[in-house]
Design a protein around this motif. Sequence first.
Motif, PDB file in Angstrom:
ATOM      1  N   ALA A 287      46.659  78.212 -47.025  1.00 20.65           N
ATOM      2  CA  ALA A 287      46.294  79.634 -46.947  1.00 20.65           C
ATOM      3  C   ALA A 287      46.591  80.063 -48.415  1.00 20.65           C
TER       4      ALA A 287
ATOM      5  N   LYS B 298      45.735  83.128 -49.872  1.00 22.31           N
ATOM      6  CA  LYS B 298      46.025  84.638 -49.856  1.00 22.31           C
ATOM      7  C   LYS B 298      47.120  85.090 -49.362  1.00 22.31           C
TER       8      LYS B 298
ATOM      9  N   ASP C 192      43.490  76.315 -48.490  1.00 25.99           N
ATOM     10  CA  ASP C 192      42.010  76.981 -47.961  1.00 25.99           C
ATOM     11  C   ASP C 192      41.659  78.902 -48.792  1.00 25.99           C
TER      12      ASP C 192
ATOM     13  N   ALA D  32      36.503  79.734 -47.530  1.00 27.59           N
ATOM     14  CA  ALA D  32      35.523  80.616 -46.489  1.00 27.59           C
ATOM     15  C   ALA D  32      35.718  81.618 -47.225  1.00 27.59           C
TER      16      ALA D  32
ATOM     17  N   ARG E 256      31.694  78.431 -40.136  1.00 26.85           N
ATOM     18  CA  ARG E 256      32.747  79.175 -39.595  1.00 26.85           C
ATOM     19  C   ARG E 256      32.047  79.868 -38.077  1.00 26.85           C
TER      20      ARG E 256
ATOM     21  N   ILE F 156      43.767  92.022 -38.018  1.00 29.78           N
ATOM     22  CA  ILE F 156      44.270  90.443 -38.868  1.00 29.78           C
ATOM     23  C   ILE F 156      43.579  89.953 -37.143  1.00 29.78           C
TER      24      ILE F 156
ATOM     25  N   HIS G 248      34.199  75.331 -38.476  1.00 28.75           N
ATOM     26  CA  HIS G 248      35.599  75.880 -38.478  1.00 28.75           C
ATOM     27  C   HIS G 248      35.872  77.811 -37.401  1.00 28.75           C
TER      28      HIS G 248
ATOM     29  N   GLY H 156      42.432  84.665 -36.329  1.00 26.95           N
ATOM     30  CA  GLY H 156      43.231  85.995 -36.856  1.00 26.95           C
ATOM     31  C   GLY H 156      44.565  84.905 -37.324  1.00 26.95           C
ATOM     32  N   SER H 157      45.455  86.238 -37.812  1.00 22.68           N
ATOM     33  CA  SER H 157      46.947  85.963 -37.617  1.00 22.68           C
ATOM     34  C   SER H 157      48.184  86.659 -37.366  1.00 22.68           C
ATOM     35  N   GLN H 158      49.147  86.252 -37.407  1.00 19.63           N
ATOM     36  CA  GLN H 158      50.606  86.799 -36.864  1.00 19.63           C
ATOM     37  C   GLN H 158      50.398  86.184 -35.354  1.00 19.63           C
TER      38      GLN H 158
ATOM     39  N   GLY I 182      47.301  80.876 -38.708  1.00 17.95           N
ATOM     40  CA  GLY I 182      46.889  82.011 -37.804  1.00 17.95           C
ATOM     41  C   GLY I 182      48.871  81.993 -37.307  1.00 17.95           C
ATOM     42  N   LEU I 183      49.317  80.701 -36.750  1.00 19.12           N
ATOM     43  CA  LEU I 183      50.278  80.590 -36.340  1.00 19.12           C
ATOM     44  C   LEU I 183      51.623  81.676 -36.928  1.00 19.12           C
TER      45      LEU I 183
ATOM     46  N   ARG J  32      53.090  95.809 -46.040  1.00 20.72           N
ATOM     47  CA  ARG J  32      52.615  95.206 -44.064  1.00 20.72           C
ATOM     48  C   ARG J  32      53.056  96.132 -43.640  1.00 20.72           C
TER      49      ARG J  32
ATOM     50  N   TYR K 187      49.818  97.320 -40.973  1.00 19.66           N
ATOM     51  CA  TYR K 187      50.070  96.910 -40.009  1.00 19.66           C
ATOM     52  C   TYR K 187      50.604  97.572 -39.100  1.00 19.66           C
TER      53      TYR K 187
ATOM     54  N   TYR L 224      51.743  87.385 -48.264  1.00 17.04           N
ATOM     55  CA  TYR L 224      51.451  88.660 -48.087  1.00 17.04           C
ATOM     56  C   TYR L 224      52.054  89.660 -47.993  1.00 17.04           C
TER      57      TYR L 224
ATOM     58  N   MET M 290      49.538  91.133 -51.995  1.00 15.41           N
ATOM     59  CA  MET M 290      48.597  92.474 -51.279  1.00 15.41           C
ATOM     60  C   MET M 290      49.461  92.948 -52.493  1.00 15.41           C
TER      61      MET M 290
HETATM   62  N1  LLP Z   1      42.413  80.862 -42.674  1.00 16.65           N
HETATM   63  C1  LLP Z   1      41.740  81.635 -42.969  1.00 16.65           C
HETATM   64  C2  LLP Z   1      40.212  81.375 -43.148  1.00 16.65           C
HETATM   65  C3  LLP Z   1      42.081  83.334 -43.075  1.00 16.65           C
HETATM   66  O1  LLP Z   1      41.318  84.424 -43.136  1.00 16.65           O
HETATM   67  C4  LLP Z   1      44.062  83.506 -42.845  1.00 16.65           C
HETATM   68  C5  LLP Z   1      44.038  83.986 -43.246  1.00 16.65           C
HETATM   69  C6  LLP Z   1      44.311  82.124 -43.052  1.00 16.65           C
HETATM   70  C7  LLP Z   1      43.658  80.950 -42.338  1.00 16.65           C
HETATM   71  C8  LLP Z   1      45.636  81.892 -42.497  1.00 16.65           C
HETATM   72  O2  LLP Z   1      46.555  82.493 -41.812  1.00 16.65           O
HETATM   73  P1  LLP Z   1      47.471  82.478 -41.515  1.00 16.65           P
HETATM   74  O3  LLP Z   1      48.339  81.600 -40.990  1.00 16.65           O
HETATM   75  O4  LLP Z   1      48.104  83.250 -42.925  1.00 16.65           O
HETATM   76  O5  LLP Z   1      47.371  83.477 -40.249  1.00 16.65           O
HETATM   77  N2  LLP Z   1      47.394  90.248 -44.206  1.00 16.65           N
HETATM   78  C9  LLP Z   1      47.983  90.182 -43.113  1.00 16.65           C
HETATM   79  C10 LLP Z   1      46.998  89.105 -42.796  1.00 16.65           C
HETATM   80  C11 LLP Z   1      46.087  88.286 -43.363  1.00 16.65           C
HETATM   81  C12 LLP Z   1      45.535  86.986 -43.009  1.00 16.65           C
HETATM   82  C13 LLP Z   1      44.227  86.986 -43.172  1.00 16.65           C
HETATM   83  N3  LLP Z   1      43.426  85.422 -43.311  1.00 16.65           N
HETATM   84  C14 LLP Z   1      48.871  90.362 -43.014  1.00 16.65           C
HETATM   85  O6  LLP Z   1      50.105  91.127 -43.656  1.00 16.65           O
HETATM   86  O7  LLP Z   1      49.649  89.961 -41.448  1.00 16.65           O
END
Ligand code: LLP
Length: 384
Positions: A46, A48, A67, A90, A137, A150, A185, A189-191, A227-228, A304, A308, A363, A367
């Motif tokens: 991902a 982002k 992603d 997405a 999705r 998140i 799909h 969520g995240s974290q 999300g993990l 962060r 959050y 992040y 960010m």
């Molecule tokens: N897939 C999609 C569609 C997503 O929107 C996201 C994260 C991920 C995968 C990846 O998620 P991860 O494995 O990183 O949890 N800025 C926030 C987190 C925002 C997550 C946004 N989407 C933070 O610093 O906690």
Amino acid sequence: MISTASISAWKELPTPFYHYDLAHLERTLRSAQGAAERYGYHIHYALKANTDERILEMMVNHGLGADCVSGQEVERALEVGFTPEHIAFAGVGKSDDEIRLAINSGIFTINVESLEELTIIQQLAKEMGKVAEVALRLNPDVDAQTHRYITTGLEENKFGISTWQLDEVIAYLKGAENLKLKGLHFHIGSQITSLEPFRNLCARVNILNERFRDTGFPIDHINAGGGLGIDYDQPDDPKNPDFDAFFALFDDYLELQHGQQLHFELGRSLVANCGDLISRVLYVKKGLKTNFLILDAGMTELIRPALYQSTHLIENLSAGEELDAVYDVVGPVCESSDCFGKRVAMPTSRRSDLIAIRSAGAYGASMASHYNLRSLHPSYYSTP
Ligand code: LLP
């Protein structure tokens, strides 16, 4: 663990900066991929979470997919060498230009988040004389048990197609000649630090996957999203996060149909622990109720904690180990939210001490902002 060699090299460097331990990233990627390959699962990174060039390069070299959630991320993914067939895209608000870019690039899937978006993709693909490969999705209405900012998989969230609308979506797809449905799909969520929400997700996916079996649309893959979560208190623990337990849970609870692939989109879990934000103490300011450690890094480098209320481990790299003082650790930005931690137990600290804010690889830099016209930080690396 931050090495003493790194600490002495940093003494001469201006702060703040990000440091990425690419050897740590290498170990994390091996552990994640080893665990996923056991079941034949596919990992997309991902973007982002962090778009640092060296990090992206390693993701490409390890053969991960991507992603993306913006046209710019799709472009960056293509530039750095992710193959189009491994890029998922997405986002609830894709512009017409972003959709055209995705169709033209022939990416893995456009992950569609509403019936309204689906109709626009059909229209644009028709105008272009192409067939758009899409995944739906779906919003599974599963609580990720994480910070509400998140949380993405509840009915009240803006993300994904609600299941009450599925009949209408399926009816629309039957007449949409320029759309090819490939997958389902999910991303709740995240974290997410307990496996329970993922178990609940599997239960919902099983029902929805079953429902599609009878529609006449063969679903070639399920994408379970990311999300993990990680343990922000243990940045050096090699089992943080535990990829084995994560993928084993999906193997236990998700019922894939014959020939179906399972994909994941991991961000934080891959990159958080390889990155640290390195800063210096500008002032140790006395207060009546608390003493402040004022750093030269702030919410402009790592938002962060402000956004959050998250906590990152804060270490003084210039002082001894004994935690004999307590500080509110803050940045220089003109907001009281610019605070990395309240009442943090630390060694007695002095002006110019080097401070590491750990697990900032996800992040953090991605960010960062120019708020207060502050400059963007540089990045340094230690390599395998
Ligand atoms: N897939 C999609 C569609 C997503 O929107 C996201 C994260 C991920 C995968 C990846 O998620 P991860 O494995 O990183 O949890 N800025 C926030 C987190 C925002 C997550 C946004 N989407 C933070 O610093 O906690």
